[in-house]
Design a protein around this motif. Structure first.
Motif, PDB file in Angstrom:
ATOM      1  N   LEU A   1       0.849  -1.204   0.000  1.00  0.00           N
ATOM      2  CA  LEU A   1       0.000   0.000   0.000  1.00  0.00           C
ATOM      3  C   LEU A   1       0.877   1.243   0.000  1.00  0.00           C
ATOM      4  O   LEU A   1       1.918   1.289   0.670  1.00  0.00           O
ATOM      5  CB  LEU A   1      -0.908   0.026   1.225  1.00  0.00           C
ATOM      6  N   ARG A   2       0.413   2.254  -0.735  1.00  0.00           N
ATOM      7  CA  ARG A   2       1.105   3.542  -0.735  1.00  0.00           C
ATOM      8  C   ARG A   2       0.069   4.638  -0.948  1.00  0.00           C
ATOM      9  O   ARG A   2      -0.803   4.536  -1.806  1.00  0.00           O
ATOM     10  CB  ARG A   2       2.154   3.595  -1.846  1.00  0.00           C
ATOM     11  N   GLY A   3       0.167   5.719  -0.137  1.00  0.00           N
ATOM     12  CA  GLY A   3      -0.757   6.839  -0.305  1.00  0.00           C
ATOM     13  C   GLY A   3      -1.186   7.436   1.020  1.00  0.00           C
ATOM     14  O   GLY A   3      -0.553   7.227   2.069  1.00  0.00           O
ATOM     15  N   GLN A   4      -2.304   8.168   0.987  1.00  0.00           N
ATOM     16  CA  GLN A   4      -2.777   8.880   2.175  1.00  0.00           C
ATOM     17  C   GLN A   4      -3.178   7.933   3.294  1.00  0.00           C
ATOM     18  O   GLN A   4      -3.041   8.258   4.464  1.00  0.00           O
ATOM     19  CB  GLN A   4      -3.973   9.768   1.795  1.00  0.00           C
ATOM     20  N   CYS A   5      -3.669   6.757   2.928  1.00  0.00           N
ATOM     21  CA  CYS A   5      -4.155   5.841   3.966  1.00  0.00           C
ATOM     22  C   CYS A   5      -3.032   5.338   4.864  1.00  0.00           C
ATOM     23  O   CYS A   5      -3.285   4.816   5.955  1.00  0.00           O
ATOM     24  CB  CYS A   5      -4.891   4.669   3.331  1.00  0.00           C
TER      25      CYS A   5
END
Length: 389
Positions: free
Chosen positions: A107-111
């Motif tokens: 996973l990569r990003g704001q979360c």
């Protein structure tokens, strides 16, 4: 009287404890991929790896989802790591060894606050075939791609293989729909010990997969798998030195022409060896087909030979051609080469025949002249007798 003690706690410690508690309350985890599969399509080592995304990420919009695939490269003996957004991957394996694969969700990003978050891995293992004793598989397997025109592979019978074992070779590359059997076997005492391939059945710069298996009445024979890059096993034809010229200042120039064929001239590099009679060979590697050797005593016998191989710009090869025929200066003929001797004998025989023919012709002419002279004298004598009283 009661004593009061005040406990002083630093503000920074309070803040640190607060942040730790808050962050632990919002720990983000990600599930691993599901339904990991290793599929063998019958390509003698090229396998398909497939998986499905975790169900918990189906509606997630604030993060990008990728996958980290790791597999053990059974040819190089090390783990390979691939990151991809796809749900499948094709890799090359030695089916004679255990196949190990593991996949993680990434996973990569704001979360995940802009960081990378990996799940625990999903793992899969494909066991190798243990059909037949280990020492029943073929040994000393080797292939040479001669002049980029045809390939020859050879092997020896396994140590524990029964005397009348039968071996078969199958091959596959990416332009083939399915694996095929050797087009022409090489046999020794009626047993398959090699295979000849014509150029139309070969393909370079891709995996060329081979399996040699066998059968026997006494026991099963274990198959053996090989993966080749054909451009790396090309063996050029032997070269010929066309010209050796003695130059001024004790220099010798060697010049030759590469063999015409399917190997481009710019793909070749050369090794030259030269030596004075009775001494060790001196080697030098060059990229041109002309070479000048300095400080040569031209009154002493010096010999030269050359060979070639594909250079690093065309292949990763260590396969050299055979050495050219040895050439020496001053010219020294090969004692096994009878062509010059035969030519000399022919010239000598021709000269003797010509001389003998000339001698006989002259003798004949002399004999003719003598006969004419005697005839004239005889005629004169007869005429005198007839005219006498």
């Amino acid at each position: 009287m009661i004593n009061k003690t005040t406990l002083k706690i630093p503000v920074s410690l309070v803040i640190l404890i607060y942040l730790t508690v808050c962050s632990s309350a919002h720990v983000i985890t990600v599930n691993p991929p599901t339904d990991l599969q290793i599929i063998d399509p019958g390509h003698l080592g090229q396998l398909y790896v497939r998986w499905h995304p975790p169900a918990s990420l189906e509606n997630r919009k604030d993060c990008t989802v990728r996958y980290q695939l790791q597999y053990f490269n059974t040819y190089d003996g090390e783990w390979e790591t691939i990151r991809t957004s796809h749900l499948n991957y094709t890799a090359q394996f030695n089916l004679g060894k255990e196949t190990r694969v593991k996949v993680q969700t990434l996973l990569r990003g704001q979360c995940v606050n802009g960081t990378d978050l990996l799940s625990v891995p999903t793992e899969k293992t494909l066991l190798s075939s243990e059909n037949g004793p280990t020492e029943s598989k073929v040994t000393d397997f080797a292939c040479i791609f001669y002049h980029r025109e045809y390939m020859e592979c050879n092997w020896k019978k396994g140590k524990e293989a029964p005397p009348h074992s039968k071996y078969s070779l199958f091959y596959w590359h990416k332009k083939m729909n399915q694996a095929m059997e050797c087009p022409k076997y090489i046999q020794t005492n009626g047993v398959n010990t090699g295979c000849n391939f014509t150029s139309n059945s070969l393909m370079e710069f891709t995996e060329f997969n081979i399996c040699v298996n066998g059968s026997s009445k006494e026991t099963p024979l274990r198959p053996t798998y090989f993966m080749l890059q054909l451009q790396n096993i090309v063996k050029p034809a032997a070269l010929e030195i066309l010209n050796i010229t003695a130059l001024e200042n004790a220099k010798i120039r060697l010049k030759w022409t590469p063999i015409k064929g399917k190997i481009p001239n710019h793909c070749l590099e050369y090794e030259i060896q030269h030596r004075q009679e009775g001494q060790e060979w001196i080697s030098q590697q060059i990229t041109e087909s002309t070479f000048i050797i300095f400080s040569i005593d031209q009154h002493e016998k010096h010999c030269f030979r050359v060979r070639s191989k594909l250079n690093i710009y065309c292949a990763d090869s260590n396969v050299w051609s055979d050495w050219s025929k040895q050439h020496c200066i001053p010219d020294a003929r090969d004692p096994n080469d009878t062509s010059v001797q035969t030519m000399a004998l022919c010239v000598l025989a021709t000269m003797i025949l010509f001389t003998l023919t000339l001698f006989l012709w002259i003798r004949r002419q002399i004999s003719k002249g003598k006969g004419v002279k005697e005839g004239i004298l005889l005629g004169v004598e007869c005429e005198q007798k007839m005219n006498s009283p």
